[in-house]
Design a protein around this motif. Structure first.
Motif, PDB file in Angstrom:
ATOM      1  N   PRO A  68     -11.523  42.721  30.585  1.00 25.14           N
ATOM      2  CA  PRO A  68     -12.697  41.915  30.936  1.00 25.14           C
ATOM      3  C   PRO A  68     -12.552  40.436  30.573  1.00 25.14           C
ATOM      4  O   PRO A  68     -13.027  39.568  31.310  1.00 25.14           O
ATOM      5  CB  PRO A  68     -13.832  42.560  30.142  1.00 25.14           C
ATOM      6  N   ALA A  69     -11.905  40.136  29.478  1.00 26.90           N
ATOM      7  CA  ALA A  69     -11.739  38.736  29.083  1.00 26.90           C
ATOM      8  C   ALA A  69     -10.900  37.984  30.118  1.00 26.90           C
ATOM      9  O   ALA A  69     -11.196  36.833  30.447  1.00 26.90           O
ATOM     10  CB  ALA A  69     -11.094  38.645  27.701  1.00 26.90           C
ATOM     11  N   LEU A  70      -9.882  38.631  30.626  1.00 18.10           N
ATOM     12  CA  LEU A  70      -9.046  38.010  31.648  1.00 18.10           C
ATOM     13  C   LEU A  70      -9.840  37.790  32.932  1.00 18.10           C
ATOM     14  O   LEU A  70      -9.782  36.717  33.536  1.00 18.10           O
ATOM     15  CB  LEU A  70      -7.811  38.864  31.922  1.00 18.10           C
ATOM     16  N   VAL A  71     -10.596  38.793  33.345  1.00 18.18           N
ATOM     17  CA  VAL A  71     -11.405  38.663  34.558  1.00 18.18           C
ATOM     18  C   VAL A  71     -12.401  37.514  34.395  1.00 18.18           C
ATOM     19  O   VAL A  71     -12.547  36.674  35.293  1.00 18.18           O
ATOM     20  CB  VAL A  71     -12.141  39.978  34.889  1.00 18.18           C
ATOM     21  N   ARG A  72     -13.068  37.437  33.252  1.00 14.54           N
ATOM     22  CA  ARG A  72     -14.004  36.331  33.018  1.00 14.54           C
ATOM     23  C   ARG A  72     -13.297  34.985  33.083  1.00 14.54           C
ATOM     24  O   ARG A  72     -13.858  34.001  33.567  1.00 14.54           O
ATOM     25  CB  ARG A  72     -14.698  36.501  31.670  1.00 14.54           C
ATOM     26  N   SER A  73     -12.055  34.939  32.609  1.00  9.07           N
ATOM     27  CA  SER A  73     -11.328  33.667  32.611  1.00  9.07           C
ATOM     28  C   SER A  73     -11.123  33.123  34.022  1.00  9.07           C
ATOM     29  O   SER A  73     -11.126  31.916  34.228  1.00  9.07           O
ATOM     30  CB  SER A  73      -9.977  33.808  31.893  1.00  9.07           C
ATOM     31  N   PHE A  74     -10.975  34.004  34.990  1.00  5.06           N
ATOM     32  CA  PHE A  74     -10.822  33.548  36.367  1.00  5.06           C
ATOM     33  C   PHE A  74     -12.085  32.820  36.834  1.00  5.06           C
ATOM     34  O   PHE A  74     -12.018  31.838  37.555  1.00  5.06           O
ATOM     35  CB  PHE A  74     -10.511  34.703  37.316  1.00  5.06           C
ATOM     36  N   PHE A  75     -13.249  33.317  36.417  1.00  5.35           N
ATOM     37  CA  PHE A  75     -14.512  32.721  36.833  1.00  5.35           C
ATOM     38  C   PHE A  75     -14.872  31.487  36.009  1.00  5.35           C
ATOM     39  O   PHE A  75     -15.773  30.746  36.366  1.00  5.35           O
ATOM     40  CB  PHE A  75     -15.633  33.754  36.769  1.00  5.35           C
ATOM     41  N   ARG A  76     -14.175  31.270  34.916  1.00  4.19           N
ATOM     42  CA  ARG A  76     -14.407  30.078  34.095  1.00  4.19           C
ATOM     43  C   ARG A  76     -13.478  28.926  34.477  1.00  4.19           C
ATOM     44  O   ARG A  76     -13.617  27.824  33.961  1.00  4.19           O
ATOM     45  CB  ARG A  76     -14.217  30.423  32.621  1.00  4.19           C
ATOM     46  N   HIS A  77     -12.552  29.200  35.348  1.00  2.00           N
ATOM     47  CA  HIS A  77     -11.623  28.153  35.777  1.00  2.00           C
ATOM     48  C   HIS A  77     -12.426  27.032  36.432  1.00  2.00           C
ATOM     49  O   HIS A  77     -13.355  27.292  37.203  1.00  2.00           O
ATOM     50  CB  HIS A  77     -10.605  28.731  36.764  1.00  2.00           C
ATOM     51  N   PRO A  78     -12.101  25.776  36.127  1.00  2.00           N
ATOM     52  CA  PRO A  78     -12.881  24.656  36.678  1.00  2.00           C
ATOM     53  C   PRO A  78     -13.019  24.660  38.205  1.00  2.00           C
ATOM     54  O   PRO A  78     -14.053  24.252  38.729  1.00  2.00           O
ATOM     55  CB  PRO A  78     -12.095  23.423  36.219  1.00  2.00           C
ATOM     56  N   SER A  79     -12.023  25.146  38.913  1.00  2.00           N
ATOM     57  CA  SER A  79     -12.092  25.106  40.375  1.00  2.00           C
ATOM     58  C   SER A  79     -13.125  26.068  40.943  1.00  2.00           C
ATOM     59  O   SER A  79     -13.554  25.907  42.080  1.00  2.00           O
ATOM     60  CB  SER A  79     -10.725  25.391  40.991  1.00  2.00           C
TER      61      SER A  79
END
Length: 82
Positions: free
Chosen positions: A64-75
């Motif tokens: 889940p932390a990795l998946v959330r990181s995709f949505f936190r990417h600035p782009s």
């Protein structure tokens, strides 16, 4: 338009260009998969590409932390902009 207005600000629409991979979190998943998974090691005799990719994507899904990181990417910040 009427439906969006009826939500009184609870729903906003973000119009994206027809082709915008840099604004698509799916592209971040594929980029991660290519950088860390199957593209880093050639398939061995008898290995199935689809199976290897599915395994890699399952590994992503279980983190889940990795998946959330995709949505936190600035782009792709527009997705979770509150």
């Amino acid at each position: 338009k009427r439906y969006v207005q009826s939500t009184k600000g609870k729903l906003t629409l973000h119009f994206l260009p027809g082709y915008s991979p840099d604004l698509n979190p799916d592209e971040l998943v594929w980029s991660h998969t290519k950088r860390t998974g199957v593209a880093r090691r050639p398939l061995r005799k008898g290995e199935d590409l689809q199976q290897k990719v599915n395994e890699q994507l399952q590994t992503v899904a279980e983190n889940p932390a990795l998946v959330r990181s995709f949505f936190r990417h600035p782009s792709v910040a527009y997705i979770s902009d509150c």
